[in-house]
Design an enzyme around this catalytic site. Structure first.
Site, PDB file in Angstrom:
ATOM      1  N   GLY A 144       0.845  -1.193   0.000  1.00 18.16           N
ATOM      2  CA  GLY A 144       0.000   0.000   0.000  1.00 18.16           C
ATOM      3  C   GLY A 144       0.875   1.235   0.000  1.00 18.16           C
ATOM      4  N   SER A 145       1.527   1.484   1.135  1.00 16.47           N
ATOM      5  CA  SER A 145       2.357   2.695   1.256  1.00 16.47           C
ATOM      6  C   SER A 145       3.555   2.690   0.312  1.00 16.47           C
ATOM      7  CB  SER A 145       2.875   2.827   2.688  1.00 16.47           C
ATOM      8  OG  SER A 145       1.791   2.999   3.562  1.00 16.47           O
ATOM      9  N   THR A 171     -10.998   3.302  -5.529  1.00 14.23           N
ATOM     10  CA  THR A 171     -12.151   4.179  -5.332  1.00 14.23           C
ATOM     11  C   THR A 171     -12.820   4.458  -6.676  1.00 14.23           C
ATOM     12  OG1 THR A 171     -11.147   5.187  -3.395  1.00 14.23           O
ATOM     13  CG2 THR A 171     -12.865   6.475  -4.505  1.00 14.23           C
ATOM     14  N   ARG A 260      -2.887  15.022  -3.750  1.00 17.74           N
ATOM     15  CA  ARG A 260      -2.843  15.209  -2.285  1.00 17.74           C
ATOM     16  C   ARG A 260      -3.544  16.488  -1.836  1.00 17.74           C
ATOM     17  NH1 ARG A 260       2.981  12.131  -1.609  1.00 17.74           N
ATOM     18  NH2 ARG A 260       1.984  10.095  -1.443  1.00 17.74           N
ATOM     19  N   LEU A 358     -20.883  16.719  21.589  1.00 22.59           N
ATOM     20  CA  LEU A 358     -22.342  16.632  21.430  1.00 22.59           C
ATOM     21  C   LEU A 358     -22.928  15.421  22.153  1.00 22.59           C
ATOM     22  CD1 LEU A 358     -22.903  17.825  17.755  1.00 22.59           C
ATOM     23  CD2 LEU A 358     -22.709  19.136  19.855  1.00 22.59           C
ATOM     24  N   GLU A 383      -4.061   8.070  -0.673  1.00 22.99           N
ATOM     25  CA  GLU A 383      -3.090   9.005  -1.275  1.00 22.99           C
ATOM     26  C   GLU A 383      -1.895   9.245  -0.353  1.00 22.99           C
ATOM     27  OE1 GLU A 383      -4.759   8.575  -4.383  1.00 22.99           O
ATOM     28  OE2 GLU A 383      -3.473  10.316  -4.621  1.00 22.99           O
ATOM     29  N   GLY A 384      -1.570   8.265   0.461  1.00 22.36           N
ATOM     30  CA  GLY A 384      -0.436   8.353   1.390  1.00 22.36           C
ATOM     31  C   GLY A 384      -0.914   8.642   2.797  1.00 22.36           C
TER      32      GLY A 384
END
Ligand SMILES: Cc1cc2nc3c(=O)[nH]c(=O)nc-3n(C[C@H](O)[C@H](O)[C@H](O)COP(=O)(O)OP(=O)(O)OC[C@H]3O[C@@H](n4cnc5c(N)ncnc54)[C@H](O)[C@@H]3O)c2cc1C
Length: 406
Positions: A144-145, A171, A260, A358, A383-384
């Site tokens: 991923g990263s 996405t 980003r 709340l 996106e990081g």
């Protein structure tokens, strides 16, 4: 020279139109589609025609015209500054995310892949892909990263590339018309060989395997996509096909300079929604927010509000700076990461604190606050992640390479 933080008039048109869509289309259906994960929000079709119209007149954000407006901004003459497509996109995203960030991620032609196209495409490609709706597929089951670990392959065969591999967590992966896919043209040449390719989603060899169930942004479709001997024309490779091992990862990584600040804009939009809701409830409860009194000298909730609002302003300004730099062709990688790191942190702090302040109301489904807290988490991941942004910023500030600071 003093800094002029006022937005030019033409950008107010963008803000007003996006706000109207957010308030009148998104907010009323926000809870409905949160509860009906994977249902297609038919209301988006209305929005698609609206964006088509805006794209024709050049008033929409970058995504709406396939990224052309993000690319085209050029300063006119010495010393001129530009508030162009990137700024417009970020403002658009802030407003629509204020309405519902999951729905924002489902707006036709506004995909992260569109910004990727804007960042890397040649002028000819920008014309060709100007009317597509593009998702972005980087992440794979094995990473991923660490985006340099791409294992999906693109093998040149005559006039075509043959793509093989699997992408996860894409996405808009089942709704977008196209997918920008990161793949390596030669694994032995390392990260320099990673290129991005525009692939039509209904092309032979492309299969949407399944959709994910998620904590937040549940209206947004998040897909696993498999590429099995998918053949695309060789000029669907975005930018230059040349593998320059000296230049390394530069080409595809430019994508993040555009995307980003957009994700930071999403975070700013959600954070503002939560702050406004808190302010409304404080007003109803008769709790005054007094900017002239020290925090220790007023209601604890009002003091928290002021603290969060100042953090929010910082996130907003960092985001605007990163977008402005992109419009003015200034290298903005550090600032893009700064905007995302700050805004990602701030939106999680604000939404969770608002739930807390709340009380039972905040936690219940009577308000949208608990949903915003769930939606916020992804804005600090995709996106990081927060940690990766901090790492990038540290490398830049300390002038260290990725090998020196991991
Ligand atoms: C809802 C959703 C939508 C997504 N949409 C897309 C999309 O459209 N396209 C796409 O390509 N991807 C998408 N992603 C994937 C997303 O970009 C990755 O989840 C993200 O990059 C993190 O990768 P990972 O999940 O593999 O975590 P890992 O990389 O395994 O990281 C796990 C944790 O370790 C931390 N970490 C990793 N490396 C370091 C380091 N060097 N130093 C310090 N900490 C470190 C991370 O910050 C994280 O907290 C999406 C993910 C989700 C959940």
């Amino acid at each position: 020279m003093s800094i002029n933080l006022e937005l030019p008039k033409k950008l107010h048109v963008t803000i007003d139109q996006a706000h109207q869509a957010a308030a009148e289309i998104f907010r009323p259906i926000s809870r409905k589609y949160d509860l009906r994960e994977h249902d297609y929000p038919v209301e988006l079709d209305t929005l698609a025609s609206l964006y088509d119209g805006l794209a024709e007149t050049g008033q929409a954000g970058a995504g709406a015209d396939g990224g052309r407006s993000q690319k085209k901004a050029k300063p006119e003459g010495e010393g001129a500054v530009v508030n162009g497509g990137n700024m417009q996109s970020v403002l658009n995203v802030m407003e629509t995310s204020w309405g519902d960030v999951g729905l924002m991620l489902s707006i036709p032609y506004q995909g992260l892949g569109n910004s990727a196209i804007a960042a890397v495409a040649t002028d000819e490609q920008l014309e060709r892909f100007g009317k597509v709706w593009a998702a972005m597929a980087i992440t794979e089951p094995s990473f991923g990263s660490d985006s340099a670990a791409v294992s999906t392959t693109a093998t040149l065969d005559g006039d075509e590339y043959v793509i093989n591999g699997e992408k996860i967590f894409v996405t808009a992966g089942s709704r977008a018309t196209h997918i920008v896919v990161w793949a390596t043209v030669d694994k032995s040449l390392g990260r320099a060989a990673i290129k991005s390719f525009v692939v039509p989603r209904d092309h032979p060899g492309v299969e949407v395997v399944r959709l994910e169930h998620k904590l937040g942004i549940r209206v947004s479709d998040t897909a696993v996509i498999r590429f099995d001997n998918c053949r695309i024309p060789k000029d669907n490779l975005l930018g230059s096909p040349e593998v320059d091992t000296k230049k390394g990862f530069g080409g595809v990584m430019q994508t993040f300079d555009n995307t980003r600040p957009l994700v930071a804009g999403m975070a700013v939009g959600v954070a503002r929604a939560a702050l406004e809701e808190l302010r409304r409830v404080l007003d109803e409860a008769g709790i005054e927010v007094d900017y002239d009194r020290p925090a220790a000298d007023q209601h604890a909730a009002a003091a928290e509000f002021i603290r969060m609002e100042s953090d929010f302003e910082a996130a907003y300004l960092l985001t605007m700076r990163a977008a402005w730099m992109a419009d003015n062709k200034q290298p903005n990688s550090t600032e893009a990461s700064m905007s995302k790191a700050k805004a990602g942190r701030v939106v999680n702090d604000i939404t969770n604190k608002v739930v807390e302040l709340l009380g039972t109301f905040g936690y219940s489904e009577r308000l949208l606050v608990e949903k915003w807290a769930r939606d916020a988490k992804i804005l600090d991941i995709f996106e990081g992640t927060q940690q990766i942004q901090n790492l990038i910023i540290a490398r830049r500030v300390l002038n260290k390479s990725s090998a020196e600071l991991k």
